[in-house]
Design a protein around this motif. Structure first.
Motif, mmCIF file in Angstrom:
data_model
loop_
_atom_site.group_PDB
_atom_site.id
_atom_site.type_symbol
_atom_site.label_atom_id
_atom_site.label_comp_id
_atom_site.label_asym_id
_atom_site.label_seq_id
_atom_site.Cartn_x
_atom_site.Cartn_y
_atom_site.Cartn_z
ATOM 1 N N ILE A 123 -0.247 45.261 -106.032
ATOM 2 C CA ILE A 123 -1.387 44.454 -105.588
ATOM 3 C C ILE A 123 -2.551 44.584 -106.568
ATOM 4 O O ILE A 123 -3.325 43.640 -106.747
ATOM 5 N N ALA A 124 -2.672 45.747 -107.216
ATOM 6 C CA ALA A 124 -3.730 45.873 -108.221
ATOM 7 C C ALA A 124 -3.527 44.814 -109.300
ATOM 8 O O ALA A 124 -4.488 44.194 -109.782
ATOM 9 N N TRP A 125 -2.266 44.564 -109.644
ATOM 10 C CA TRP A 125 -1.986 43.515 -110.616
ATOM 11 C C TRP A 125 -2.152 42.134 -109.992
ATOM 12 O O TRP A 125 -2.814 41.266 -110.535
ATOM 13 N N TYR A 126 -1.572 41.981 -108.783
ATOM 14 C CA TYR A 126 -1.554 40.679 -108.117
ATOM 15 C C TYR A 126 -2.969 40.216 -107.775
ATOM 16 O O TYR A 126 -3.270 39.030 -107.830
ATOM 17 N N GLY A 127 -3.824 41.174 -107.389
ATOM 18 C CA GLY A 127 -5.187 40.813 -107.011
ATOM 19 C C GLY A 127 -5.974 40.223 -108.174
ATOM 20 O O GLY A 127 -6.977 39.556 -107.961
ATOM 21 N N ALA A 128 -5.517 40.487 -109.394
ATOM 22 C CA ALA A 128 -6.124 39.923 -110.597
ATOM 23 C C ALA A 128 -7.600 40.292 -110.728
ATOM 24 O O ALA A 128 -8.388 39.523 -111.263
ATOM 25 N N VAL A 129 -7.965 41.455 -110.182
ATOM 26 C CA VAL A 129 -9.321 41.940 -110.396
ATOM 27 C C VAL A 129 -9.241 42.915 -111.572
ATOM 28 O O VAL A 129 -8.513 43.899 -111.523
ATOM 29 N N GLU A 130 -9.999 42.609 -112.595
ATOM 30 C CA GLU A 130 -9.955 43.366 -113.838
ATOM 31 C C GLU A 130 -10.108 44.876 -113.622
ATOM 32 O O GLU A 130 -9.381 45.684 -114.187
ATOM 33 N N TYR A 131 -11.073 45.222 -112.768
ATOM 34 C CA TYR A 131 -11.411 46.639 -112.591
ATOM 35 C C TYR A 131 -10.310 47.405 -111.857
ATOM 36 O O TYR A 131 -10.013 48.545 -112.168
ATOM 37 N N GLU A 132 -9.707 46.712 -110.870
ATOM 38 C CA GLU A 132 -8.584 47.342 -110.165
ATOM 39 C C GLU A 132 -7.431 47.574 -111.133
ATOM 40 O O GLU A 132 -6.811 48.638 -111.151
ATOM 41 N N ARG A 133 -7.151 46.552 -111.919
ATOM 42 C CA ARG A 133 -6.045 46.675 -112.870
ATOM 43 C C ARG A 133 -6.296 47.839 -113.821
ATOM 44 O O ARG A 133 -5.412 48.642 -114.091
ATOM 45 N N TYR A 134 -7.529 47.916 -114.291
ATOM 46 C CA TYR A 134 -7.846 48.992 -115.225
ATOM 47 C C TYR A 134 -7.686 50.344 -114.547
ATOM 48 O O TYR A 134 -7.135 51.294 -115.121
ATOM 49 N N ALA A 135 -8.170 50.456 -113.296
ATOM 50 C CA ALA A 135 -8.125 51.745 -112.610
ATOM 51 C C ALA A 135 -6.693 52.258 -112.534
ATOM 52 O O ALA A 135 -6.431 53.445 -112.739
ATOM 53 N N PHE A 136 -5.775 51.346 -112.266
ATOM 54 C CA PHE A 136 -4.393 51.819 -112.105
ATOM 55 C C PHE A 136 -3.729 52.106 -113.440
ATOM 56 O O PHE A 136 -2.972 53.063 -113.570
#
Lengths: 193, 400, 473
Positions: free
Chosen positions: C326-339
C-alpha cells in the motif's frame, strides 16, 4: 520434597469442636460419579439444602444438586453499564470544565473517546465480577464449620463431599445419615460451627 | 449425559418434501435473478446496474468465502464440535463455483464500473499513472482469474474429500484435509484481501487503506456465520440432524456470530478512527463521501444496526439458544452485510444517497443464480459428515 | 537439552492425545504441583534467583541515574525523541499478551491443553506489564508527578488531554494490569486452598488460609466461580486486543510516514501474541525441566504453541507485505520513501533482522520435526523475541530519524543507560517469575484435575437421570 508425602497428618489444629450451632452433615465419596449419583438420589428424595465440596468443578453437578443459576451475569452487566456511564461523564465533564483545543477536534469528540469508554466498561465489569463472585460464595472467611471434618483437607485434593444443610426442612440426623450411608458415603459426620 | 448420545440414524439426507420445496425456491430465485439481470442490462442506467451487481456479487461471494474459511479452519484446528454444522458451510462454500461464472458480467461491465482508473482520463492523472503497474486491465483480470480459480478449486476439493469420507469413513482423509488446511488458509487470506483491494477499494483509485482487506474479510466471516445460524435454526425446526445438530452447536455458532460482530466493528472502527484522527485530506475524503448528501444516514445505520443492535441482541446466552432471537439477529446481520457493501460501493457512483430499484435487481441476479446452483449441487447430499471421526466429540459438545 | 519425557502420542483424527502423561491420579497432581511450594529451595534455584536479582539491580541503578540526571542520559535527540524506551514498553506489553490469550481466548475456544500452562503464562503477563510500565512511568521525567496522568485535578486546574492516545494508554494499560491480576488471582484461589489444606506449619496455614479467602470447593461457590471465570475470559479477550490497539494508536494516529497506516491495530495485536507465545515457550522449556513437570507440560503443549507462532508470524508477515504494497499503491512520495528507507537506508540491518527473525525463521515450524525438537523450539522462540524487539525498533526509529527537514536527519545510537535499563527489565521479569515459581502453584491443579478422564462424572457410562434436561445450561 521428601517431607511432602504424609501431608494429611497436619499439625495445624482448628479450635476444638465446641458443639456450637449445628451446620449440617457431610458424607465423603471417592469419585465424582458416586457423588453425582448420590446427589441425584437426595435431590429426588426432596432435599433442598444440598451442596457438594469438590477439588474441581464437577461438570453438571448443579443439576444433580438442584441448584439455581448464579445471578452473576446481571451484576456484571450493571457494572459494565456503570463503567460506560462513568466514562462518558468523565470525558464530558473534563471537556466542559477545561476545554482543550487539540488538532481542531471539538471538545466533546466522543468518537475518539471510545477507547476510554471501552476500558472503563471493562474495568468496572471485571471489578464487579471479581468482588461479586466472592460475595456470592460468602467469602472471604478464615473458618467454616465444614473445616472441622477430619477429612476436610481432601476437598482440595481427591475427596468429594456431599453436604446437607441443617436448615433443610427434610434434614434429620438419623434418616439423612442413613440415606447417605446407603448411597455409599463414608465418614458421614455432623459438623457444628 | 453425553455418553448416551448416538449419532442420528439413517442416511442423513434431507426429507424429500423439503428438497422439493427448497429446490422450487432455489430455481424460482434463479429465474427471478436471470430476469432481474436482463432487466438491469436493458435498463437506462447501466453504470448504476453494474455497481448494484457488484454489490450483489460481493454479497454472495463474501458469504461463500467466509464459509470456505470456516471449513478450512475447522480442519486446521482439528475441531470436534464443528463437525455438526460443517456440512452446511461446505454447502455454502460451493457458491464460489457460481461466483466464478457470475464474474463474467462484471468483466463485460468493467469499463463502466471501474471507470475511474479504466477510463481514458486515467492516463493523465498524476496519481494513477504511478499505479499503472498494478491497476491495469490485463493484470486486473489475471488476478481475478487466480482468485476465483483458487476459491472454486479449494471449495470443490474440501467438499469432495468430505463426501468421500461419508461413504468410506477413512480417517486418512481427515489427515489429508488437516495437512492441506494450513496452506489453504494462507491462500484464502491473501486472495480475499487483494480481491477486496481490486474489486472494491479501487473503485476510488486514489484512496488507500492497509486494513481494507481485513475489513472485507471480517464481512466474510460475519455474513457466512449469519447464514449458518439461519440454516441451523431452519434445520433444527424440523429436527434434521437429530441429536448431532443440537442447541449447543447453535449456541456455539451464535457465539462466533457475536464475536464477529465485535470483530467487524473493531476493524471498521480502527480504520475510521485512524483516518478521522490523522485528518489527511486524501484519506478523509473517502469518509466525507459517506457523510454528505444523505449518506450519513447509511453510515449511522451501519453503526447502529450492524454493531449496536446485533451486539445487544446476541449478548445474552438466552438469545443464542433461542431459535427466534438468533434468527432475528442473523437475519438483521445478513441484511446489514448487504448495506455495508452498498455503502462501500455506491458512494463512488452517486454523491447523493438515492435508493433505486435497480439496486435490488443487482442483488437478485447473483443471489438467484447462486441459490439455483446450490439447489442443484447440494440438496441431495447428507446434511452432516456421516462418518467423520470427530462425530463422538461433536455429540458431546456442551457450553458452560 | 535432550528431554527425558516420554514421547507424546499425537492426535489422530477422532482421538485426542492425553493431556497429562503417565498414570496420574488427583493425588499425584496435587503432589507434583504443591511439593514445589512446600520443598526447600534448591541451591540451583537460589543461584538463579541471585543472578536474576543482580540484573534487577542493574535496572534499579539505571533508574536512579535516570531520575538523578534526567531523560538526557538516554541517546534521544530532537529528531528521534522516542527510541529504546518506547521500544521496550511495546516489547514487554506485547509479551504479556500471550498470557491473556492462553488464559482467556483458548479457554473460550475450549482448548483443554491450556490448563498446564495458563497459570505460568498469566503470571508472565503480569510481570511483563510491570516491566513495561517502568518505561512510560520514568519517561515522564519527574516520576513523582506521575499521578498527573490520571484525571485528578492539579494545581493548574487542568485535566489530562483525553484526545491523546497516550492518555488512552494510561486507561488501557492500567485496566489491563488490573484485570490480569484479578483473573490470575481468581484462578489461584482453589490452588491456594490446596496448599492451605496441606500445610503443616501454622505460619503456612495462616498465610495460605488468608490468601485462599477460605475457599472450600463448595459447588454453590464453583457455580459462581466458573461463571466468573467465563465472564473474565470474555472481558479479557477484547481487552487484550484493545491494549495493543491503543498502543498502535500511539503511532498510527499521527501523520508520520511509516506510522500512519490503518492496519496497525490488528497487526500489532498479532505481533504481540506472536512474541508472547515465543516467550512462553522459552520460559516453559526451562521451567518444565527445572521443576520436573515434563509429564504435565508436554511436547504437545510446546508443539501447539509453535503452531500458534507460525500462524501469528504469518499474520505479521502479511501485515509487512500489505504495508509495503500500500505504501507503493498509495503513491504518496513520503510513504514510499519511508518504506524504501527501512529496507535500504541506514537501518537496513534492523529491518532485515526483523524480517528474517519474524517471517523467515518461524517458517521452520511447518515441519513437525522442528516443532517437536526442544533445542529447535528453544532457539526459534528466542529468535522470534529478538525479531519482535527489532520490529518495534524499526517502526519507531526508522520512521523518526528522517525528519521533515533534511537538516534534522540523524542517526540514533543508544547510550549505555538505554541498554542497561532494557537489560535490567529482564532482571525484574525473571526475579518475579522465579519468586512466583517458588511460592505459588505454578500449574492450575484444579483445572488439570478437571480435564483428566476420571473427572467426568459420566465417564463410566453411568447416565444421569435427567439425560436430556438442560436445566439452565
Amino acid at each position: 520434597m521428601a517431607d511432602a508425602h504424609d501431608t494429611h497428618e497436619s499439625e495445624v489444629v482448628l479450635p476444638e469442636p465446641d458443639k456450637g450451632e449445628l451446620w449440617g452433615m457431610m458424607g465423603l465419596f471417592d469419585t465424582p460419579a458416586d457423588l453425582y449419583h448420590a446427589a441425584e438420589e437426595l435431590r429426588d428424595a426432596g432435599y433442598k439444602g444440598l451442596d457438594a465440596m469438590t477439588p474441581f468443578p464437577v461438570h453438571g453437578l448443579e443439576r444433580a444438586l438442584g441448584l439455581k443459576p448464579t445471578p452473576l451475569p446481571f451484576l456484571v452487566l450493571g457494572g459494565g453499564a456503570a463503567g460506560l456511564a462513568s466514562g462518558i461523564a468523565l470525558t464530558w465533564y473534563v471537556n466542559y470544565d477545561y476545554a482543550l483545543n487539540i488538532s481542531g477536534k471539538v471538545p466533546f469528540s466522543w468518537h475518539i473517546y471510545i477507547p476510554v469508554y471501552f476500558e472503563l466498561t471493562v474495568l468496572l465489569s471485571a471489578l464487579t465480577c471479581f468482588f461479586a463472585t466472592w460475595a456470592l460464595c460468602k467469602l472471604p472467611t478464615f473458618f467454616h464449620p465444614t473445616m472441622r471434618h477430619k477429612s476436610f483437607p481432601r476437598t482440595t485434593d481427591d475427596g468429594f463431599f456431599l453436604t446437607v444443610d441443617a436448615t433443610d426442612p427434610k434434614y434429620d440426623s438419623a434418616s439423612t445419615r442413613k440415606l447417605l450411608e446407603k448411597l455409599g458415603a463414608k465418614e458421614v459426620e455432623e459438623v457444628h460451627s | 449425559m453425553s455418553a448416551a448420545k448416538k449419532p442420528p440414524k439413517g442416511d442423513g439426507l434431507l426429507p424429500k418434501e423439503l428438497v422439493e420445496s427448497w429446490s422450487k425456491i432455489g430455481y424460482g430465485l434463479g429465474a427471478l435473478g436471470v430476469a432481474a439481470f436482463a432487466a438491469g442490462m436493458l435498463g437506462a442506467d447501466q453504470a448504476r446496474f453494474g455497481a448494484a451487481y457488484l454489490v450483489g456479487f460481493m454479497f454472495t461471494t463474501t458469504i461463500a468465502v467466509g464459509a470456505l474459511f470456516f471449513v478450512v479452519i475447522q480442519h486446521l484446528t482439528k475441531a470436534g464440535w464443528s463437525v455438526a454444522p460443517r456440512r452446511i458451510m461446505e454447502w455454502l462454500s460451493q457458491g464460489l463455483i457460481a461466483s466464478a461464472v457470475l464474474f463474467v458480467p462484471l468483466v463485460v461491465m468493467a469499463p463502466k464500473i471501474w471507470h475511474h482508473w479504466m477510463g481514458e482520463h486515467a492516463a493523465h492523472d498524476q496519481v494513477l499513472v504511478q499505479k499503472q503497474g498494478y491497476l491495469n486491465q490485463p493484470f486486473f483480470y489475471a488476478r481475478a482469474i487466480v482468485f476465483l480459480v483458487v476459491w472454486a478449486l479449494l471449495a470443490t476439493w474440501f467438499y469432495k474429500l468430505s463426501r468421500e469420507q461419508d461413504s468410506t469413513g477413512d480417517r486418512k482423509l481427515s489427515d489429508k484435509l488437516q495437512v492441506a488446511a494450513a496452506p489453504s488458509i494462507a491462500a484464502l487470506g491473501l486472495t480475499i484481501s487483494f480481491a477486496g483491494f481490486d474489486w472494491v477499494m479501487s473503485l476510488d483509485p486514489h484512496w488507500y487503506s492497509t486494513i481494507f482487506g481485513v475489513y472485507i474479510f471480517a464481512g466474510c466471516l460475519l455474513s457466512s456465520h449469519a447464514m449458518l445460524a439461519l440454516c441451523i435454526v431452519r434445520l433444527r425446526k424440523d429436527n434434521i440432524g437429530g441429536n448431532l445438530l443440537t442447541v449447543e452447536h447453535q449456541h456455539d455458532v451464535g457465539k462466533f456470530l457475536f464475536g464477529f460482530v465485535v470483530f467487524w466493528a473493531y476493524i471498521g472502527f480502527s480504520q475510521f478512527m485512524l483516518i478521522f484522527y490523522a485528518n489527511i485530506p486524501e484519506e478523509t475524503v473517502w469518509y466525507l463521501h459517506r457523510w454528505n448528501h444523505g449518506w450519513h444516514v447509511v453510515s449511522m445505520g451501519l453503526f447502529l444496526l450492524h454493531f449496536i443492535a446485533p451486539f445487544l441482541m446476541l449478548l445474552s446466552r438466552t438469545a443464542k439458544r433461542d431459535p427466534r432471537l438468533l434468527a432475528a439477529g442473523a437475519g438483521l446481520l445478513l441484511f446489514m452485510h448487504w448495506v455495508d457493501l452498498y455503502w462501500l460501493v455506491m458512494p463512488n457512483f452517486d454523491e447523493h444517497f438515492h435508493f433505486q430499484w435497480v439496486d435490488i435487481a443487482g442483488l437478485l441476479a447473483p443471489v438467484g443464480v447462486t441459490a439455483a446452483w446450490l439447489s442443484k449441487r447440494v440438496l441431495a447430499d447428507p446434511v452432516y459428515p456421516l462418518k467423520d471421526p470427530y462425530i463422538p466429540e461433536a455429540l458431546k459438545a456442551e457450553n458452560l | 537439552m535432550a528431554t527425558s519425557a516420554p514421547v507424546t502420542p499425537g492426535d489422530t483424527p477422532g482421538t485426542r492425545a492425553k493431556l497429562v502423561l503417565g498414570q496420574p491420579t488427583f493425588k499425584t497432581v496435587n503432589e507434583d504441583i504443591a511439593s514445589i511450594v512446600e520443598s526447600k529451595p534448591t541451591p540451583k534455584y537460589l543461584l538463579g534467583l541471585m543472578f536474576a536479582a543482580s540484573i534487577l539491580l542493574v535496572m534499579v541503578g539505571s533508574l536512579v541515574k535516570l531520575v538523578y540526571s534526567g531523560v538526557g542520559v538516554w541517546g534521544l535527540d530532537n529528531t528521534v525523541f522516542w527510541a529504546w524506551d518506547i521500544t521496550g514498553f511495546v516489547f514487554w506489553i506485547g509479551i504479556g499478551h500471550a498470557g491473556t490469550l492462553i488464559s482467556a481466548i483458548l479457554f473460550l475456544f475450549r482448548q483443554k491443553w491450556r490448563t498446564s500452562i495458563n497459570r505460568a503464562a498469566e503470571a508472565m503477563t503480569i510481570f511483563a506489564v510491570m516491566a513495561a510500565g517502568i518505561y512510560p512511568a520514568f519517561h515522564v521525567g519527574r516520576v513523582w508527578l506521575l499521578y498527573w496522568v490520571f484525571p485528578v485535578p492539579n494545581q493548574m486546574s487542568m485535566w489530562p488531554n483525553f484526545k491523546s492516545p497516550l492518555l488512552w494508554d494510561v486507561f488501557a494499560v492500567s485496566t489491563y494490569a488490573t484485570v490480569s491480576i484479578l483473573f490470575w488471582y481468581l484462578g489461584l484461589v482453589p490452588d491456594l486452598a490446596t496448599i492451605r489444606d496441606r500445610a503443616k506449619t501454622k505460619l503456612r496455614y495462616l498465610i495460605y488460609g488468608i490468601l485462599s479467602l477460605g475457599w472450600r470447593g463448595s459447588h454453590r461457590g464453583w457455580l459462581s466461580y466458573e461463571k466468573a471465570y467465563l465472564i473474565l475470559a470474555g472481558l479479557s479477550t477484547p481487552l487484550v486486543l484493545s491494549v495493543h490497539t491503543v498502543v498502535s494508536f500511539d503511532f498510527a494516529t499521527s501523520v508520520v510516514p511509516g506510522w500512519h497506516t490503518t492496519i496497525f491495530p490488528p497487526y500489532f495485536v498479532a505481533g504481540a501474541i506472536f512474541s508472547g507465545f515465543a516467550m512462553v515457550i522459552t520460559l516453559m522449556i526451562v521451567a518444565r525441566k527445572v521443576l520436573g513437570l515434563e509429564h504435565m507440560i508436554t511436547i504437545r503443549h510446546l508443539e501447539n504453541m509453535s503452531k500458534i507462532i507460525l500462524a501469528t508470524g504469518s499474520m505479521v508477515g502479511y501485515a509487512y507485505a500489505i504495508e509495503f504494497f500500500i505504501a507503493w499503491y498509495g503513491a504518496v512520495e513520503y510513504e514510499r520513501y519511508a518504506f524504501l528507507n527501512r529496507m535500504f537506508g541506514p537501518y537496513w540491518w534492523a529491518y532485515w533482522s526483523m524480517v528474517s527473525c519474524n517471517v523467515i525463521f518461524p517458517q521452520l515450524f511447518w515441519f513437525k520435526k522442528v516443532r517437536t525438537s526442544i533445542p529447535a523450539l528453544f532457539a526459534i522462540s528466542i529468535v522470534v523475541n529478538i525479531g519482535m524487539w527489532f520490529e518495534r525498533f524499526v517502526i519507531i526509529v526508522t520512521s523518526l530519524h528522517r525528519d521533515y527537514i533534511p537538516s534534522s536527519w540523524t542517526y540514533f545510537t543508544p547510550s549505555i543507560w538505554d541498554i542497561s535499563l532494557f537489560v535490567g527489565t529482564f532482571g525484574l521479569f525473571l526475579t518475579m517469575f522465579l519468586l512466583f515459581c517458588k511460592f505459588l502453584p505454578v500449574i492450575a491443579a484444579s483445572e488439570v484435575k478437571g480435564v483428566m478422564p476420571q473427572a467426568d462424572p459420566h465417564g463410566d457410562d453411568h447416565h444421569g437421570k435427567d439425560e436430556e434436561a438442560h436445566a439452565h445450561g
